[in-house]
Structure formats: structure tokens, C-alpha cells
Scaffold this motif. Structure first.
Motif, PDB file in Angstrom:
ATOM      1  N   LYS A  31       4.549   6.793   1.026  1.00  0.00           N
ATOM      2  CA  LYS A  31       4.476   8.253   0.957  1.00  0.00           C
ATOM      3  C   LYS A  31       5.739   8.767   0.274  1.00  0.00           C
ATOM      4  O   LYS A  31       6.843   8.361   0.614  1.00  0.00           O
ATOM      5  CB  LYS A  31       4.398   8.860   2.356  1.00  0.00           C
ATOM      6  CG  LYS A  31       3.136   8.545   3.093  1.00  0.00           C
ATOM      7  CD  LYS A  31       3.172   9.168   4.471  1.00  0.00           C
ATOM      8  CE  LYS A  31       1.997   8.726   5.308  1.00  0.00           C
ATOM      9  NZ  LYS A  31       2.090   9.227   6.691  1.00  0.00           N
ATOM     10  N   ARG A  33       7.682  12.361  -0.765  1.00  0.00           N
ATOM     11  CA  ARG A  33       7.716  13.815  -0.579  1.00  0.00           C
ATOM     12  C   ARG A  33       8.495  14.451  -1.716  1.00  0.00           C
ATOM     13  O   ARG A  33       9.644  14.096  -1.966  1.00  0.00           O
ATOM     14  CB  ARG A  33       8.375  14.166   0.749  1.00  0.00           C
ATOM     15  CG  ARG A  33       7.534  13.799   1.924  1.00  0.00           C
ATOM     16  CD  ARG A  33       8.215  14.160   3.243  1.00  0.00           C
ATOM     17  NE  ARG A  33       7.535  13.519   4.339  1.00  0.00           N
ATOM     18  CZ  ARG A  33       7.774  12.293   4.776  1.00  0.00           C
ATOM     19  NH1 ARG A  33       8.695  11.557   4.197  1.00  0.00           N
ATOM     20  NH2 ARG A  33       7.103  11.792   5.788  1.00  0.00           N
ATOM     21  N   GLU A  38       3.206  16.057  -0.781  1.00  0.00           N
ATOM     22  CA  GLU A  38       3.328  14.656  -0.418  1.00  0.00           C
ATOM     23  C   GLU A  38       2.255  13.883  -1.172  1.00  0.00           C
ATOM     24  O   GLU A  38       1.117  14.318  -1.265  1.00  0.00           O
ATOM     25  CB  GLU A  38       3.128  14.483   1.094  1.00  0.00           C
ATOM     26  CG  GLU A  38       3.411  13.095   1.580  1.00  0.00           C
ATOM     27  CD  GLU A  38       3.333  12.998   3.084  1.00  0.00           C
ATOM     28  OE1 GLU A  38       2.292  12.528   3.578  1.00  0.00           O
ATOM     29  OE2 GLU A  38       4.306  13.373   3.754  1.00  0.00           O
ATOM     30  N   ARG A  39       2.634  12.737  -1.731  1.00  0.00           N
ATOM     31  CA  ARG A  39       1.674  11.907  -2.455  1.00  0.00           C
ATOM     32  C   ARG A  39       1.931  10.445  -2.127  1.00  0.00           C
ATOM     33  O   ARG A  39       2.947  10.097  -1.521  1.00  0.00           O
ATOM     34  CB  ARG A  39       1.778  12.148  -3.964  1.00  0.00           C
ATOM     35  CG  ARG A  39       3.106  11.734  -4.558  1.00  0.00           C
ATOM     36  CD  ARG A  39       3.179  12.065  -6.043  1.00  0.00           C
ATOM     37  NE  ARG A  39       4.495  11.768  -6.580  1.00  0.00           N
ATOM     38  CZ  ARG A  39       4.868  10.595  -7.075  1.00  0.00           C
ATOM     39  NH1 ARG A  39       4.009   9.596  -7.107  1.00  0.00           N
ATOM     40  NH2 ARG A  39       6.082  10.409  -7.533  1.00  0.00           N
ATOM     41  N   ILE A  40       1.006   9.582  -2.548  1.00  0.00           N
ATOM     42  CA  ILE A  40       1.129   8.144  -2.326  1.00  0.00           C
ATOM     43  C   ILE A  40       1.546   7.489  -3.632  1.00  0.00           C
ATOM     44  O   ILE A  40       0.944   7.728  -4.671  1.00  0.00           O
ATOM     45  CB  ILE A  40      -0.213   7.546  -1.858  1.00  0.00           C
ATOM     46  CG1 ILE A  40      -0.688   8.208  -0.566  1.00  0.00           C
ATOM     47  CG2 ILE A  40      -0.102   6.041  -1.696  1.00  0.00           C
ATOM     48  CD1 ILE A  40       0.181   7.934   0.627  1.00  0.00           C
ATOM     49  N   ASN A  80       6.671   5.793   6.511  1.00  0.00           N
ATOM     50  CA  ASN A  80       6.426   6.138   5.114  1.00  0.00           C
ATOM     51  C   ASN A  80       5.592   5.091   4.383  1.00  0.00           C
ATOM     52  O   ASN A  80       5.179   5.323   3.254  1.00  0.00           O
ATOM     53  CB  ASN A  80       7.752   6.326   4.367  1.00  0.00           C
ATOM     54  CG  ASN A  80       8.477   7.561   4.828  1.00  0.00           C
ATOM     55  OD1 ASN A  80       7.859   8.518   5.273  1.00  0.00           O
ATOM     56  ND2 ASN A  80       9.785   7.535   4.746  1.00  0.00           N
ATOM     57  N   GLU A  82       2.195   3.589   3.927  1.00  0.00           N
ATOM     58  CA  GLU A  82       0.807   3.901   4.248  1.00  0.00           C
ATOM     59  C   GLU A  82       0.026   2.613   4.517  1.00  0.00           C
ATOM     60  O   GLU A  82      -0.631   2.486   5.539  1.00  0.00           O
ATOM     61  CB  GLU A  82       0.177   4.664   3.083  1.00  0.00           C
ATOM     62  CG  GLU A  82      -1.182   5.228   3.368  1.00  0.00           C
ATOM     63  CD  GLU A  82      -1.152   6.374   4.358  1.00  0.00           C
ATOM     64  OE1 GLU A  82      -2.176   6.579   5.028  1.00  0.00           O
ATOM     65  OE2 GLU A  82      -0.112   7.048   4.482  1.00  0.00           O
TER      66      GLU A  82
END
Length: 137
Positions: A31, A33, A38-40, A80, A82
Motif C-alpha cells: 500500500k 499513500r 491510497e494505491r497498491i 502495508n 497487501e
């Protein structure tokens, strides 16, 4: 590790982590920020080290990006992370693959791959001959 600390941190240790080893090719989804979004982000490479145990366990992933080696150390139990995907398994001869740092090109990602079901099968067993039956009278 102290048993009391191990007991306290047991609830924070992640469950369901795939059993990857040093030498495996992995894709780590983290993850990221940025301001209020927020994105992967995916970091793919070869695991060159795993250290410590319990809540403090970390692993180092190395990849070659635009001709430059990039290493990143991830805490295994970080919120953080995923997920971790295993791209390919291998059979390393060492616990740490730091020697890959001195290699370039294809040699930098060459680790002996694990032989699995993709290998050619052995000789097939001979088929049993059909039993002859006596003619009906």
C-alpha cells in the motif's frame, strides 16, 4: 525471543502468508499513500534474504531495474503489505543470496529452479494385457 513478548505479539503476526523461501521469485503488493489517496504498488524480484522471526521477521527482495540493482527490505507482518504472490520456486544452495549483487544481466536473476510437474514424466508403466476368456459353448 522472550516467551512473554512472543505471547503479546502473537495476535499481530499475520496469518495466511504463503510459504516462500530464499531464491523464490515473488511479487509484493504494498500500500502506498500519496496525499489523501491510497494505491497498491507491486515490487517483483527475487528473495535474497529472510531474517529474524515472529513479529520482527523481514525479507529482502532484489530486482534489476533499468540496468541498476534495486533491493527493498519488507517487514513480513507489516499492515502495508497487501499480499505476496510466488511467481517461481527455486532450490537455493545457501541461506542468503548476496552473491547476486555482483552479477549482471541474466546471471543476476539465475537461481536453480525447482523441478516440479513440468518435468518430463518417467517411463510409463507397461499396460496390463487383457485376460483371455474361454469361448462360450
Amino acid at each position: 525471543m522472550n516467551p512473554i513478548i512472543k505471547e503479546i505479539t502473537a495476535s499481530q503476526v499475520k496469518k495466511g502468508i504463503p510459504p516462500f523461501r530464499v531464491g523464490d521469485g515473488v511479487r509484493v503488493h504494498t500500500k502506498v499513500r500519496e496525499a489523501d489517496k491510497e494505491r497498491i504498488q507491486i515490487f517483483a524480484g527475487i528473495v535474497i534474504a529472510r531474517k529474524s522471526s515472529g513479529i520482527n521477521e523481514t525479507f529482502t527482495v532484489r530486482r534489476i531495474s533499468y540496468g541498476e540493482g534495486v533491493e527493498r527490505v519488507f517487514p513480513l507482518n507489516s499492515p502495508n503489505i497487501e499480499k505476496i504472490e510466488i511467481e517461481r520456486e527455486s532450490q537455493p544452495m545457501r541461506a542468503r543470496l548476496y552473491y547476486l549483487r555482483n552479477r549482471t544481466g541474466k546471471a543476476a536473476v539465475k537461481v536453480k529452479e525447482k523441478e516440479g510437474r513440468t518435468a518430463a514424466p518417467a517411463e510409463p508403466a507397461p499396460a496390463a494385457a487383457p485376460a483371455e476368456t474361454a469361448p462360450a459353448a
